[in-house]
Design an enzyme around this catalytic site. Structure first.
Site, PDB file in Angstrom:
ATOM      1  CB  THR A  31      -0.944   0.004   1.221  1.00 44.89           C
ATOM      2  OG1 THR A  31      -1.783  -1.156   1.154  1.00 44.89           O
ATOM      3  CG2 THR A  31      -1.831   1.237   1.240  1.00 44.89           C
ATOM      4  CB  THR A  50       0.878  -3.399   6.574  1.00 46.48           C
ATOM      5  OG1 THR A  50      -0.436  -3.528   6.008  1.00 46.48           O
ATOM      6  CG2 THR A  50       1.391  -1.981   6.359  1.00 46.48           C
ATOM      7  CG  ASP A  51      -2.292  -7.462   4.778  1.00 46.30           C
ATOM      8  OD1 ASP A  51      -2.533  -6.656   5.703  1.00 46.30           O
ATOM      9  OD2 ASP A  51      -3.064  -7.623   3.818  1.00 46.30           O
ATOM     10  CE  LYS A  92      -2.490  -4.692   8.853  1.00 46.42           C
ATOM     11  NZ  LYS A  92      -2.650  -4.711   7.380  1.00 46.42           N
TER      12      LYS A  92
END
Length: 435
Positions: free
Chosen positions: A95, A170-171, A248
């Site tokens: 992202t 980020t995942d 996360k």
């Protein structure tokens, strides 16, 4: 590219992407920066970033140049611009390197590190260069990409870069940061992973603050893999988390990342020139860089649950190693009470271990330390040969570490020794309290 007619008009007026223009169209007159055109959609519609931070599309009747961009032109920065002492920015997608597809509203990875540098003139404060390695969402990255990234980071370090920033989705960023932590040790420079929860097209995007703080952090004296993200929901400052201790913990909040069973390494704010240590950390190493990049990705990460079938566990022999996310302190159904209604998986776990497949335990609770000696189910699991008693690693780190350990050795005794040794802060002496 935009339509041939627009591109011709741009050339005549000396207009390029990133320039500020005034565009008149059917809906009125708009002023903003010319953005790269999305992959799909009408090529005759100009995409502008307005002062508000939002983007809009205008079917232009006329266009005039307001001011030229002072930023780096798209695609002009090449690898031969690298210099010793630079901060290297390596792009892996995600992202933070994405924009909106205006036809569908979807987000897709497309912005190169050069374009991000062009978007944020503050980056000119630091000597740096940027290179795109992949343009992938993080769920598509795997051990193959971890090795390629390790190669590139090693090359940057040996080429004289003073720090490395890795832009990443980020995942699965916690998996990759853990992998690099094990593959590259005795770091003489910081390696800082950075991502964003919201794409650069959105006015609420966190990419600018995260990216600038990560570059600022990479200029400092610490020799570890870190991960830089918002510390809270405001744009106050960022935390640098240790690469093996971060997870996360929210799907969309800007402060989604947390240090698990430990405190963050630093609080960082480039605007205030703030770089405050929050816990013990390693400084830039004076020892030779230790490179051990072999990985065995044939490892399974399995979430145990009530009603789990023993036959399923038996079929895990397709893997060379297995991480079981157990309950609580490290328990799985074992039927220690010999209840006919309970179907334990202990014989199948022991069968895996006896066949030379290491079984490692992580906890579903995320926070806290594994202690399989408290309850009979845990003791039976430990007696069956499961590894992990005393560890406080995250499931992601336990998984990545087993991939890495099996890349170094197949000897079961050595696997156990290496899994329980602390290489990159993945096992702490004392777990911090839950937040």
């Amino acid at each position: 590219m935009y339509s041939a007619a627009l591109e011709d008009d741009f050339r005549k007026k000396g207009i390029k992407e990133g320039d500020r223009v005034r565009v008149s169209g059917e809906g009125g007159t708009f002023e903003g920066l010319i953005m790269p055109r999305p992959q799909h959609g009408d090529p005759s519609i100009i995409v502008l970033k307005l002062v508000s931070g939002y983007n809009t599309g205008v079917r232009a009747v006329s266009i005039e140049l307001v001011s030229k961009s002072q930023r780096v032109a798209r695609g002009t920065e090449q690898e031969d611009n690298r210099k010793k002492g630079d901060i290297a920015i390596l792009g892996c997608g995600g992202t933070i390197a994405s924009r909106i597809e205006y036809e569908t509203g979807a987000v897709y990875p497309s912005i190169s590190p050069q374009e991000l540098r062009a978007a944020f003139p503050v980056l000119e404060r630091w000597p740096m260069h940027a290179r795109q390695l992949f343009a992938l969402f993080s769920e598509d990255l795997n051990a193959h990409h971890w090795r390629l990234l390790a190669d590139e980071i090693e090359a940057e370090i040996k080429g004289g870069s003073d720090g490395v920033v890795v832009m990443h989705g980020t995942d699965t960023m916690a998996y990759t940061s853990a992998a690099i932590s094990f593959m590259l040790q005795n770091l003489p420079v910081p390696v800082v992973f950075v991502g964003s929860q919201r794409s650069s097209d959105r006015p609420s995007s966190d990419n600018e603050m995260n990216l600038l703080n990560s570059v600022f952090a990479a200029t400092h004296d610490f020799g570890e893999v870190g991960l830089c993200m918002h510390a809270d929901t405001n744009d106050d400052y960022c935390h640098i988390h240790r690469g093996t201790r971060v997870r996360k913990m929210h799907s969309s909040r800007r402060d989604a990342f947390r240090s698990i069973n430990s405190r963050p390494l630093f609080a960082v704010d480039y605007k205030a020139k703030r770089f405050d240590p929050l816990s013990e950390y390693k400084k830039r190493s004076k020892e030779p860089l230790l490179v051990r990049k072999n990985l065995n990705p044939n490892v399974g990460l399995i979430y145990t649950h009530p009603n789990i079938k023993p036959e399923f566990i038996a079929k895990l022999d397709i893997y060379d190693g297995v991480v079981l996310m157990a309950t609580g302190l490290g328990q799985v159904p074992t039927n220690a009470m010999n209840d006919k209604t309970v179907h334990g998986i202990l014989p199948q776990v022991k069968g895996l271990v006896d066949s030379g497949i290491p079984v490692v335990i992580a906890s579903q609770t995320i926070y806290g330390r594994i202690c399989m000696r408290v309850y009979s189910n845990g003791r039976l699991l430990m007696d069956a040969g499961a590894i992990g008693d005393g560890a406080d690693w995250t499931p992601e780190t336990a998984y990545v570490k087993l991939c890495w350990v099996l890349g170094q050795t197949k000897d079961m005794k050595k696997v156990r020794e290496m899994m329980m040794a602390d290489y990159a802060g993945e096992i702490t002496k004392r777990s911090e309290a839950c937040p």
